[in-house]
Design a protein around this motif. Structure first.
Motif, short mmCIF file in Angstrom:
data_model
loop_
_atom_site.label_atom_id
_atom_site.label_comp_id
_atom_site.label_asym_id
_atom_site.label_seq_id
_atom_site.Cartn_x
_atom_site.Cartn_y
_atom_site.Cartn_z
N SER A 14 0.84 -1.21 0.00
CA SER A 14 0.00 0.00 0.00
C SER A 14 0.87 1.25 0.00
O SER A 14 0.58 2.23 -0.70
CB SER A 14 -0.93 0.02 1.22
OG SER A 14 -1.84 -1.04 1.16
N HIS A 82 -7.05 7.51 5.47
CA HIS A 82 -7.03 6.52 4.38
C HIS A 82 -7.27 5.15 5.01
O HIS A 82 -6.48 4.71 5.84
CB HIS A 82 -5.67 6.59 3.70
CG HIS A 82 -5.64 5.97 2.35
ND1 HIS A 82 -4.66 5.09 1.99
CD2 HIS A 82 -6.44 6.12 1.28
CE1 HIS A 82 -4.86 4.72 0.73
NE2 HIS A 82 -5.93 5.32 0.29
N GLN A 86 -14.83 1.89 5.78
CA GLN A 86 -15.62 3.11 5.62
C GLN A 86 -16.14 3.63 6.96
O GLN A 86 -16.31 4.84 7.14
CB GLN A 86 -16.78 2.85 4.65
CG GLN A 86 -17.59 4.07 4.31
CD GLN A 86 -16.82 5.12 3.51
OE1 GLN A 86 -15.88 4.81 2.78
NE2 GLN A 86 -17.21 6.36 3.65
N LYS A 89 -14.60 6.73 8.68
CA LYS A 89 -14.70 8.08 8.12
C LYS A 89 -15.11 9.11 9.17
O LYS A 89 -14.46 10.15 9.31
CB LYS A 89 -15.68 8.10 6.95
CG LYS A 89 -15.82 9.47 6.34
CD LYS A 89 -16.75 9.46 5.15
CE LYS A 89 -16.83 10.85 4.54
NZ LYS A 89 -17.64 10.86 3.32
N GLU A 99 -10.02 15.24 5.06
CA GLU A 99 -10.63 14.40 4.03
C GLU A 99 -10.47 12.95 4.45
O GLU A 99 -9.60 12.62 5.25
CB GLU A 99 -9.93 14.65 2.70
CG GLU A 99 -10.49 13.95 1.50
CD GLU A 99 -11.81 14.53 1.02
OE1 GLU A 99 -12.81 13.77 1.07
OE2 GLU A 99 -11.85 15.69 0.62
N LEU A 101 -10.33 9.11 2.47
CA LEU A 101 -10.34 8.35 1.22
C LEU A 101 -10.39 6.86 1.54
O LEU A 101 -9.59 6.36 2.32
CB LEU A 101 -9.08 8.64 0.41
CG LEU A 101 -8.95 10.06 -0.12
CD1 LEU A 101 -7.59 10.27 -0.76
CD2 LEU A 101 -10.06 10.36 -1.12
N PRO A 102 -11.35 6.15 0.93
CA PRO A 102 -11.41 4.70 1.14
C PRO A 102 -10.32 4.00 0.34
O PRO A 102 -9.88 4.49 -0.69
CB PRO A 102 -12.80 4.34 0.62
CG PRO A 102 -13.11 5.38 -0.40
CD PRO A 102 -12.42 6.64 0.06
N LYS A 103 -9.90 2.85 0.87
CA LYS A 103 -8.95 1.99 0.14
C LYS A 103 -9.75 0.92 -0.59
O LYS A 103 -10.66 0.35 0.00
CB LYS A 103 -7.98 1.29 1.10
CG LYS A 103 -6.97 2.17 1.74
CD LYS A 103 -6.09 1.29 2.64
CE LYS A 103 -5.10 2.07 3.41
NZ LYS A 103 -4.29 1.23 4.29
N THR A 105 -8.34 3.64 -3.42
CA THR A 105 -8.83 4.88 -4.02
C THR A 105 -8.37 4.91 -5.47
O THR A 105 -7.18 4.75 -5.73
CB THR A 105 -8.25 6.10 -3.28
OG1 THR A 105 -8.60 6.02 -1.91
CG2 THR A 105 -8.78 7.40 -3.86
N VAL A 109 -9.24 9.88 -8.60
CA VAL A 109 -9.85 10.50 -7.42
C VAL A 109 -8.76 10.94 -6.44
O VAL A 109 -8.80 12.05 -5.89
CB VAL A 109 -10.84 9.52 -6.74
CG1 VAL A 109 -11.34 10.07 -5.42
CG2 VAL A 109 -11.99 9.21 -7.67
N PHE A 110 -7.79 10.09 -6.24
CA PHE A 110 -6.67 10.40 -5.35
C PHE A 110 -5.98 11.68 -5.81
O PHE A 110 -5.72 12.59 -5.02
CB PHE A 110 -5.71 9.21 -5.33
CG PHE A 110 -4.63 9.33 -4.32
CD1 PHE A 110 -4.88 9.09 -2.98
CD2 PHE A 110 -3.35 9.67 -4.70
CE1 PHE A 110 -3.87 9.20 -2.03
CE2 PHE A 110 -2.34 9.79 -3.77
CZ PHE A 110 -2.61 9.54 -2.43
N VAL A 113 -8.10 14.88 -5.20
CA VAL A 113 -8.13 15.30 -3.79
C VAL A 113 -6.81 15.98 -3.42
O VAL A 113 -6.81 17.05 -2.80
CB VAL A 113 -8.43 14.11 -2.86
CG1 VAL A 113 -8.22 14.49 -1.40
CG2 VAL A 113 -9.85 13.62 -3.08
#
Length: 132
Positions: A14, A82, A86, A89, A99, A101-103, A105, A109-110, A113
């Protein structure tokens, strides 16, 4: 001077994916493997942005974000949460993250942002403009 983004991620794959995406966008990458290491490196490196995994060994990302916000030397650094979960959040945003961001992403989108937070104001100006 390049805008510096710290990645706080304990999983090597990751972390590598994030590093590649961030460098592709033209930012310098600083890496940390834990919340504790992030706190130490933030004081020394003064990154323009931190991308913080929530589930970390020892001090988790929520605890680290709270500690960053409580320290006057790091309180103005925007932090993005990150996580694959979810349900993290609301906790991330309550801890002061700008912010979440879901994994995983999607790269588009990444990039959007990061550019929203860093691109238009060059990172350091964003922190001054945010009033944090």
């Amino acid at each position: 001077m390049l805008v510096r983004v710290m990645i706080v991620e304990d999983h090597p794959d990751s972390r590598e994916i994030l590093r590649i995406q961030i460098e592709y966008l033209g930012y310098k990458v600083i890496e940390a493997l834990s919340g504790e290491e992030a706190l130490e490196k933030a004081l020394v490196e003064n990154p323009d942005l931190i991308i913080m995994d929530i589930m970390l060994p020892g001090m988790n990302g929520i605890e680290a974000a709270i500690a960053l916000k409580q320290n006057p030397k790091t309180s103005r650094i925007p932090v993005i949460g990150h996580s694959a979960w979810q349900e993290n959040k609301d906790k991330a945003l309550a801890a002061g993250m700008v912010e979440f961001l879901p994994k995983p992403t999607p790269p588009r989108v990444f990039g959007e942002v990061l550019k929203k937070i860093l691109g238009s104001c060059g990172g350091r100006d964003y922190r001054k403009a945010s009033g944090n």
